[in-house]
Design a protein around this motif. Structure first.
Motif, mmCIF file in Angstrom:
data_model
loop_
_atom_site.group_PDB
_atom_site.id
_atom_site.type_symbol
_atom_site.label_atom_id
_atom_site.label_comp_id
_atom_site.label_asym_id
_atom_site.label_seq_id
_atom_site.Cartn_x
_atom_site.Cartn_y
_atom_site.Cartn_z
ATOM 1 N N LYS B 66 -56.100 -69.231 -44.356
ATOM 2 C CA LYS B 66 -55.295 -68.797 -43.685
ATOM 3 C C LYS B 66 -54.484 -67.409 -44.128
ATOM 4 O O LYS B 66 -54.393 -66.226 -43.529
ATOM 5 C CB LYS B 66 -54.296 -69.414 -43.033
ATOM 6 N N PHE B 67 -54.134 -67.527 -45.471
ATOM 7 C CA PHE B 67 -53.594 -66.673 -46.308
ATOM 8 C C PHE B 67 -54.430 -66.125 -47.342
ATOM 9 O O PHE B 67 -54.530 -66.662 -48.517
ATOM 10 C CB PHE B 67 -52.174 -67.126 -46.896
ATOM 11 N N LEU B 68 -55.375 -65.210 -46.932
ATOM 12 C CA LEU B 68 -56.369 -64.742 -47.954
ATOM 13 C C LEU B 68 -55.381 -63.537 -48.894
ATOM 14 O O LEU B 68 -54.998 -62.721 -48.460
ATOM 15 C CB LEU B 68 -57.351 -63.895 -47.190
ATOM 16 N N ILE B 69 -55.946 -63.818 -50.142
ATOM 17 C CA ILE B 69 -55.030 -63.016 -51.366
ATOM 18 C C ILE B 69 -56.352 -62.515 -52.198
ATOM 19 O O ILE B 69 -57.172 -63.027 -52.489
ATOM 20 C CB ILE B 69 -54.324 -63.863 -52.142
ATOM 21 N N ASN B 70 -56.303 -61.090 -52.251
ATOM 22 C CA ASN B 70 -57.195 -60.402 -52.999
ATOM 23 C C ASN B 70 -56.466 -59.531 -54.107
ATOM 24 O O ASN B 70 -55.205 -58.997 -53.832
ATOM 25 C CB ASN B 70 -57.907 -59.500 -52.327
ATOM 26 N N VAL B 81 -52.671 -62.234 -43.522
ATOM 27 C CA VAL B 81 -52.544 -63.428 -42.725
ATOM 28 C C VAL B 81 -53.578 -63.348 -41.661
ATOM 29 O O VAL B 81 -53.396 -62.572 -40.760
ATOM 30 C CB VAL B 81 -51.326 -63.369 -42.177
ATOM 31 N N THR B 82 -54.409 -64.159 -41.530
ATOM 32 C CA THR B 82 -55.597 -64.268 -40.665
ATOM 33 C C THR B 82 -55.067 -65.247 -39.115
ATOM 34 O O THR B 82 -54.356 -66.123 -39.449
ATOM 35 C CB THR B 82 -56.867 -65.044 -40.976
ATOM 36 N N ASP B 88 -46.025 -67.982 -38.070
ATOM 37 C CA ASP B 88 -46.197 -67.410 -39.439
ATOM 38 C C ASP B 88 -45.323 -66.061 -39.464
ATOM 39 O O ASP B 88 -44.920 -65.424 -40.646
ATOM 40 C CB ASP B 88 -47.703 -66.649 -39.411
ATOM 41 N N SER B 89 -44.320 -66.192 -38.549
ATOM 42 C CA SER B 89 -43.432 -64.942 -38.348
ATOM 43 C C SER B 89 -42.381 -65.272 -39.598
ATOM 44 O O SER B 89 -41.889 -66.453 -39.697
ATOM 45 C CB SER B 89 -42.648 -64.852 -37.375
ATOM 46 N N LEU B 113 -42.572 -59.893 -40.949
ATOM 47 C CA LEU B 113 -43.635 -60.340 -40.078
ATOM 48 C C LEU B 113 -43.347 -60.946 -38.828
ATOM 49 O O LEU B 113 -42.490 -61.957 -38.782
ATOM 50 C CB LEU B 113 -44.942 -60.835 -40.619
ATOM 51 N N LEU B 114 -43.256 -60.127 -37.628
ATOM 52 C CA LEU B 114 -43.115 -60.798 -36.134
ATOM 53 C C LEU B 114 -44.250 -60.872 -35.512
ATOM 54 O O LEU B 114 -45.099 -60.100 -35.171
ATOM 55 C CB LEU B 114 -41.950 -60.152 -35.672
ATOM 56 N N VAL B 115 -44.734 -62.359 -35.459
ATOM 57 C CA VAL B 115 -45.990 -62.436 -34.362
ATOM 58 C C VAL B 115 -45.552 -62.884 -32.807
ATOM 59 O O VAL B 115 -44.745 -63.813 -32.841
ATOM 60 C CB VAL B 115 -46.680 -63.486 -35.070
ATOM 61 N N LEU B 116 -45.831 -62.022 -32.077
ATOM 62 C CA LEU B 116 -45.479 -62.453 -30.689
ATOM 63 C C LEU B 116 -46.437 -63.395 -29.932
ATOM 64 O O LEU B 116 -47.768 -63.408 -30.224
ATOM 65 C CB LEU B 116 -45.465 -61.070 -29.926
#
Lengths: 111, 116
Positions: B66-70, B81-82, B88-89, B113-116
């Motif tokens: 879910k949290f991909l880091i590169n 953030v997928t 996740d906000s 981050l605000l996810v609606l």
């Protein structure tokens, strides 16, 4: 597990007075300690750090004291100013380079 | 010196979309970068540790899919953030460790981050 606690969640001081923020830690393997200041809506700002082979370190208006025997450290701010109002975190670290943040102490400076 | 930037500073997205956050060390090479999240009135929680050129190490309870880091270079790490959901906000903060000074982590300004 690891825990880092603070004795006073909120500290209110008069402008011009000295502030002392305390922090207890539990990991004996911690060999360095960093104090950060975080203002609302911003990332933590580095204040001062100290290694475990020291018991005192001074910066500009700030002093950190470390007592490894009781796993306690403190941050002293001299002549506290309104701009010092923020949340302060101590963050012990070890050889993994990870930092463990405590719950933080809010410092309120009264004019 | 030791400046870390993040982009964007804030983002609003719809549920189900993916969001990418960039973290850059501007004046030093970051051997290691860290990603934290912080909920209101709470402390910083470490999500993962990222070393340049290798896979990130995630903390217990953090979903790596879910949290991909590169961490493709010594000055840039990204957190994606997928399929974001309202839970996740949060305030996402990165830090970078300057290999020259060893332990000290310098933090970015954070991304809200605000996810609606």
């Amino acid at each position: 597990g690891e825990s880092v606690g603070l004795h006073l969640p909120t500290l209110s001081v008069q402008e011009g007075d000295n502030s002392i923020i305390n922090c207890a830690y539990s990991n004996s393997a911690s060999d360095y300690f960093i104090w950060y200041k975080q203002e609302s809506g911003k990332g933590p700002q580095f204040i001062i750090d100290i290694r475990s082979n020291m018991d005192k370190r001074q910066g500009q208006r700030v002093t950190v004291l470390l007592n490894k025997t009781v796993k306690h450290l403190s941050l002293q701010i001299a002549a506290t100013q309104p701009g010092d109002s923020a949340v302060y975190f101590c963050a012990p670290g070890d050889s993994s380079y990870k930092l463990i943040f405590g719950s933080g102490t809010r410092l309120l400076v009264r004019p | 010196g030791a400046v870390v930037s993040q982009h964007p500073s804030w983002v609003i997205c719809k549920s189900g979309t993916s969001v990418k956050i960039e973290c850059r060390s501007l004046d030093f090479q970051a051997t290691t970068m860290f990603w934290y999240r912080q909920f209101p009135k709470q402390s910083l929680m470490l999500m993962a540790t990222s070393n340049e050129g290798s896979k990130a190490t995630y903390e217990q309870g953090v979903e790596k899919d879910k949290f991909l880091i590169n961490h493709a270079s010594l000055t840039l790490s990204t957190l994606t953030v997928t399929s974001a959901h309202p839970e996740d906000s949060s305030f996402y903060i990165c830090s970078a460790r300057d290999g020259r000074t060893q332990e000290t982590q310098y933090f970015g300004p954070g991304t809200r981050l605000l996810v609606l």
